[in-house]
Design a protein around this motif. Structure first.
Motif, PDB file in Angstrom:
ATOM      1  N   SER A 257      26.764  -2.338 -80.451  1.00 37.51           N
ATOM      2  CA  SER A 257      25.910  -3.520 -80.647  1.00 37.51           C
ATOM      3  C   SER A 257      26.627  -4.844 -80.407  1.00 37.51           C
ATOM      4  CB  SER A 257      25.338  -3.514 -82.064  1.00 37.51           C
ATOM      5  OG  SER A 257      24.676  -2.302 -82.333  1.00 37.51           O
ATOM      6  N   ALA A 292      18.694  -3.618 -92.561  1.00 32.98           N
ATOM      7  CA  ALA A 292      18.697  -3.138 -91.170  1.00 32.98           C
ATOM      8  C   ALA A 292      17.680  -3.904 -90.324  1.00 32.98           C
ATOM      9  CB  ALA A 292      18.414  -1.641 -91.125  1.00 32.98           C
ATOM     10  N   GLU A 293      16.505  -4.139 -90.880  1.00 33.81           N
ATOM     11  CA  GLU A 293      15.441  -4.805 -90.127  1.00 33.81           C
ATOM     12  C   GLU A 293      15.648  -6.309 -90.039  1.00 33.81           C
ATOM     13  OE1 GLU A 293      11.734  -3.663 -91.890  1.00 33.81           O
ATOM     14  OE2 GLU A 293      12.196  -1.519 -91.788  1.00 33.81           O
ATOM     15  N   ASN A 297      18.458  -6.561 -87.073  1.00 29.11           N
ATOM     16  CA  ASN A 297      17.409  -6.526 -86.039  1.00 29.11           C
ATOM     17  C   ASN A 297      17.119  -5.113 -85.535  1.00 29.11           C
ATOM     18  OD1 ASN A 297      17.102  -9.404 -86.026  1.00 29.11           O
ATOM     19  ND2 ASN A 297      18.940  -9.558 -84.764  1.00 29.11           N
ATOM     20  N   VAL A 298      17.154  -4.161 -86.453  1.00 30.89           N
ATOM     21  CA  VAL A 298      16.808  -2.786 -86.102  1.00 30.89           C
ATOM     22  C   VAL A 298      15.289  -2.637 -86.181  1.00 30.89           C
ATOM     23  CG1 VAL A 298      17.037  -0.355 -86.774  1.00 30.89           C
ATOM     24  CG2 VAL A 298      18.997  -1.902 -86.953  1.00 30.89           C
ATOM     25  N   ILE A 302      12.811   2.840 -86.349  1.00 33.34           N
ATOM     26  CA  ILE A 302      14.147   3.424 -86.448  1.00 33.34           C
ATOM     27  C   ILE A 302      14.678   3.323 -87.870  1.00 33.34           C
ATOM     28  CG2 ILE A 302      16.551   3.191 -85.704  1.00 33.34           C
ATOM     29  CD1 ILE A 302      15.572   2.398 -82.971  1.00 33.34           C
ATOM     30  N   SER A 303      14.549   2.142 -88.491  1.00 34.05           N
ATOM     31  CA  SER A 303      15.095   1.962 -89.838  1.00 34.05           C
ATOM     32  C   SER A 303      14.394   2.864 -90.849  1.00 34.05           C
ATOM     33  CB  SER A 303      14.970   0.501 -90.266  1.00 34.05           C
ATOM     34  OG  SER A 303      13.617   0.135 -90.446  1.00 34.05           O
ATOM     35  N   SER A 407      21.793   3.401 -87.740  1.00 35.39           N
ATOM     36  CA  SER A 407      20.561   2.724 -87.294  1.00 35.39           C
ATOM     37  C   SER A 407      20.837   1.841 -86.078  1.00 35.39           C
ATOM     38  CB  SER A 407      19.964   1.900 -88.441  1.00 35.39           C
ATOM     39  OG  SER A 407      20.820   0.841 -88.808  1.00 35.39           O
ATOM     40  N   LEU A 408      22.016   1.201 -86.043  1.00 41.29           N
ATOM     41  CA  LEU A 408      22.376   0.385 -84.876  1.00 41.29           C
ATOM     42  C   LEU A 408      22.634   1.246 -83.645  1.00 41.29           C
ATOM     43  CD1 LEU A 408      24.749  -2.279 -86.481  1.00 41.29           C
ATOM     44  CD2 LEU A 408      22.527  -2.712 -85.439  1.00 41.29           C
ATOM     45  N   LYS A 411      19.358   2.424 -82.306  1.00 35.75           N
ATOM     46  CA  LYS A 411      18.677   1.322 -81.620  1.00 35.75           C
ATOM     47  C   LYS A 411      19.167   1.223 -80.174  1.00 35.75           C
ATOM     48  CE  LYS A 411      18.440  -3.734 -81.575  1.00 35.75           C
ATOM     49  NZ  LYS A 411      18.929  -4.992 -82.203  1.00 35.75           N
ATOM     50  N   LYS A 412      20.467   1.418 -79.982  1.00 33.40           N
ATOM     51  CA  LYS A 412      21.053   1.364 -78.645  1.00 33.40           C
ATOM     52  C   LYS A 412      20.661   2.573 -77.806  1.00 33.40           C
ATOM     53  CE  LYS A 412      24.059  -0.026 -75.478  1.00 33.40           C
ATOM     54  NZ  LYS A 412      23.901  -1.297 -74.731  1.00 33.40           N
ATOM     55  N   SER A 418      13.484  -4.800 -80.707  1.00 32.79           N
ATOM     56  CA  SER A 418      12.693  -5.361 -81.798  1.00 32.79           C
ATOM     57  C   SER A 418      11.402  -5.977 -81.259  1.00 32.79           C
ATOM     58  CB  SER A 418      13.498  -6.433 -82.536  1.00 32.79           C
ATOM     59  OG  SER A 418      14.651  -5.884 -83.110  1.00 32.79           O
TER      60      SER A 418
END
Length: 438
Positions: A257, A292-293, A297-298, A302-303, A407-408, A411-412, A418
């Motif tokens: 990230s 996380a959210e 910025n997850v 996902i979170s 979680s990061l 996201k990737k 987001s």
């Protein structure tokens, strides 16, 4: 700053330790031992109420969060991509944790720093360990079948949150494959359960600073200086292992990230402080999802899927602690482990840490299973009980940090931004509005 939760928790931690040391018979002993031990449970009352409130709603919170996380993905491809990547990732990080634990414990050899005379002080009556079925007695096919949540009532009695996680995954996937008209009532029910759970959690969070003070004060009264000083090298080894795992997480966060280590730690400090204070991944789950959210910025899908799942099966901090404790006790009892036994130890630790209840003290129960497989007397756990709660707080902090890291990474890997998540939310809201109007 004085109004922020993390600062109030930090003040509670400091005051709890200071007051605990003043009252502890093993420290400053301002009062007699009988008076101190009488005060301890009353001081811990707010903390125990806090943990009880969290335990009361942990199952509906976990289930509703996972169901909503799955159904908010909007398409099965995103869900499949997330599910296929999160499981190998959790296994990979657990293997890394166990490997780090083995290397550090074998290099430092903490067992040689403890006098063998201390073994004579072990009293088998001083510990009560819940009976655990050895993993080796269950075949792999039976283990797979046992994962299906057949007896939910028994799972609740046993504190087996993994059953409810699997049940929630089945429900969420099933809802995604149903017509909107049929799935809507159950989705609304999940939203109501989550709202109820979050309301109770919000009540509990108001107690958090007082709970932190009470829990730490009670612990410090009971252990004082002696327990920590006599096991200082063992404590140092575990803390070094946990710090190494934290460095691994920070590296993963930066590579996935591009978030600098200090920036990441600053964003998640509230979660880490709360985890350290309560020793419960479940207790900080709502705060982990919010962090996380809002701060990392997850995306919500996902979170809401990764955090509850991680709080149940992603126990890397617990895994590294267990393997170091097992190696420490084998060294203390003079048991030489072959390479094959070390591999078995690593695999057993990985398997035992997955699905462990996210509540304080569960590491001791799992450690009993591992020790039995190595031939170490379970009574040896009495040696590390004095410092276990402090280490439990530290390893829980690493556990929740691992969930946020996961979680990061997801996201990737899943490639959902987001902005895409916000668009999906708006589309869902419009669909619901149109359906109501029709």
């Amino acid at each position: 700053m004085f109004k922020t939760l993390w600062f109030k928790v930090l003040v509670g931690m400091v005051l709890g330790v200071v007051v605990g040391l003043m009252l502890s018979p093993n420290a400053f002993a301002l009062v007699s031992k009988e008076v101190a031990f009488t005060i301890a449970p009353w001081v811990a009352l707010a903390g125990n109420i806090f943990l009880a409130l969290i335990k009361m709603v942990v199952i509906p919170l976990v289930m509703s969060s996972i169901i909503l996380g799955i159904t908010s993905a909007d398409n099965t491809e995103t869900l499949k991509s997330l599910g296929m990547k999160i499981a190998p990732y959790f296994v990979f990080t657990t293997i890394v944790a166990v490997t780090l634990g083995l290397i550090i414990a074998l290099y430092i050899n903490p067992g040689q720093y403890v006098s063998k005379d201390i073994l004579n002080t072990i009293s088998t009556s001083s510990i009560v360990i819940k009976e655990v079925n050895p993993i080796s007695n269950t075949s792999i096919p039976d283990m797979i079948v046992d994962l299906i949540p057949v007896n939910v009532s028994q799972a609740e009695l046993d504190g087996n949150i993994l059953f409810f996680v699997i049940l929630a995954i089945f429900v969420g996937v099933a809802l995604m494959n149903m017509e909107d008209e049929d799935s809507k009532p159950m989705k609304d029910l999940a939203k109501s359960f989550q709202a109820f759970s979050m309301t109770v959690v919000s009540w509990a969070m108001k107690l958090a600073p007082y709970a932190v003070f009470g829990l730490l004060c009670s612990i410090t009264i009971k252990i004082g200086f002696d327990a920590i000083s006599s096991m200082s090298m063992y404590v140092f080894t575990v803390l070094l292992g946990l710090f190494s795992l934290l460095c691994f997480y920070l590296t993963v966060v930066y590579l996935s990230s591009k978030i600098k280590p200090l920036d990441f730690l600053r964003k998640v400090r509230e979660v880490q402080l709360m985890a350290f204070s309560t020793s419960s991944s479940a207790a900080v789950m709502p705060l982990s999802m919010k962090t996380a959210e809002d701060k990392l910025n997850v995306p919500t899908p996902i979170s809401k899927f990764v955090i509850p799942l991680g709080a149940t099966i992603n126990m890397d901090g617990t895994a590294i602690y267990q393997v170091i404790a097992a190696i420490f006790l084998t060294q203390l009892f003079g048991i030489d482990l072959s390479l094959t036994q070390m591999v078995i130890l690593a695999l057993t630790t990985v398997a035992a840490s997955i699905g462990a209840p996210s509540t304080p003290g569960v590491g001791i129960v799992i450690l009993a299973t591992i020790l039995q497989s190595l031939g170490v007397p379970v009574e040896g756990i009495a040696l590390i009980l004095g410092v276990d709660r402090i280490l439990d707080m530290c390893r829980t902090t690493i556990n929740v940090t691992g969930d946020l890291t996961a979680s990061l990474v997801m996201k990737k890997l899943v490639n959902i931004s987001s902005q895409e998540a916000d668009v999906a939310k708006e589309i869902n809201a419009l669909k619901q509005k149109v359906s109501k109007e029709n």
